[in-house]
Design a protein around this motif. Structure first.
Motif, short mmCIF file in Angstrom:
data_model
loop_
_atom_site.label_atom_id
_atom_site.label_comp_id
_atom_site.label_asym_id
_atom_site.label_seq_id
_atom_site.Cartn_x
_atom_site.Cartn_y
_atom_site.Cartn_z
N PRO A 125 40.16 35.91 38.34
CA PRO A 125 39.22 34.77 38.46
C PRO A 125 38.46 34.76 39.79
N CYS A 137 43.12 36.39 45.94
CA CYS A 137 43.19 37.21 44.73
C CYS A 137 43.40 38.68 45.10
N LEU A 157 44.44 32.75 34.77
CA LEU A 157 44.08 33.81 33.81
C LEU A 157 44.34 33.40 32.36
N LYS A 161 38.36 30.31 29.53
CA LYS A 161 37.15 30.87 30.15
C LYS A 161 37.39 32.25 30.77
N TYR A 162 38.66 32.59 31.01
CA TYR A 162 38.94 33.91 31.59
C TYR A 162 39.52 34.88 30.55
N ARG A 163 39.42 34.51 29.28
CA ARG A 163 40.02 35.34 28.23
C ARG A 163 39.50 36.80 28.27
N LYS A 165 38.22 38.49 30.77
CA LYS A 165 38.75 39.18 31.95
C LYS A 165 40.22 39.55 31.71
N ARG A 166 40.98 38.60 31.20
CA ARG A 166 42.41 38.85 30.98
C ARG A 166 42.61 40.04 30.03
#
Ligand code: SF4
Length: 184
Positions: A125, A137, A157, A161-163, A165-166
């Protein structure tokens, strides 16, 4: 059975610092176990795999390491004789069990040592919120690369909204066989 006989087993304190409360050990083997290395690397998430020189390095929890050579198993960082013997028994069983299942395993020739902190960082994130217990981070990314923590340690994570990226981070880590080992 690939590994049938251990010829010699030596256990010692590191010469560089004999006061350290850890033991190292070396087991010399009758058989060449290198054919199982790419399968062990796939199943156990090898930290480093040098295919040309046939050396496989496994990082365990709490500063323990196992280095596999074709006819040698070296174990570093055991607390005592009992743990050293338990680790040797564990890796011996893994070698034979994984060798038996090799037809169902996709061999892996990459390793976690190829993971790059900056690539991990890009998929975090990047808010430096400290919810993971690390100040930034970047610090979290470095610890993740070392296999000391898991993705679950970064709560943001898990947010929708960070799906993306995860999922990309998970795929990136898995492409290098990332896995935190906890043998004993
Ligand atoms: S919890 Fe996640 S977003 Fe927050 S600092 Fe740690 S790694 Fe960064």
């Amino acid at each position: 059975m690939l590994l049938q006989k251990i010829k010699n087993y030596e256990i010692f304190r590191p010469k560089c610092d004999a006061t350290k409360e850890v033991l190292h050990s070396i087991a010399l083997l009758e058989e060449d176990i290198s054919p199982v290395f790419p399968y062990l690397n796939a199943e156990l998430g090898g930290w480093d795999y040098d295919q040309r020189n046939q050396v496989l390095l496994l990082k365990l929890s709490e500063g323990k390491w196992i280095t596999l050579h074709p006819r040698e198993i070296a174990i570093r960082g055991a607390r005592d004789l009992e743990e050293s013997q338990a680790l040797l028994k564990w890796i011996t069983e893994q070698i034979n069990e994984i060798w038996e299942r090799r037809d169902q395993i996709q061999p892996r020739f990459t390793s976690q040592a190829g993971l790059k902190v900056m690539e991990i960082l890009k998929l975090l994130p990047m808010t430096n919120c400290k919810a993971c217990g690390y100040p930034t981070c970047m610090a979290y990314a470095a610890a993740l690369r070392e296999g000391e923590i898991s993705l679950a340690d970064c709560p943001p994570l898990r947010e929708e909204k960070y799906r993306e990226k995860r999922e990309k981070l998970q795929a990136y880590l898995e492409s290098y066989g990332w896995r935190a080992l906890d043998a004993v």
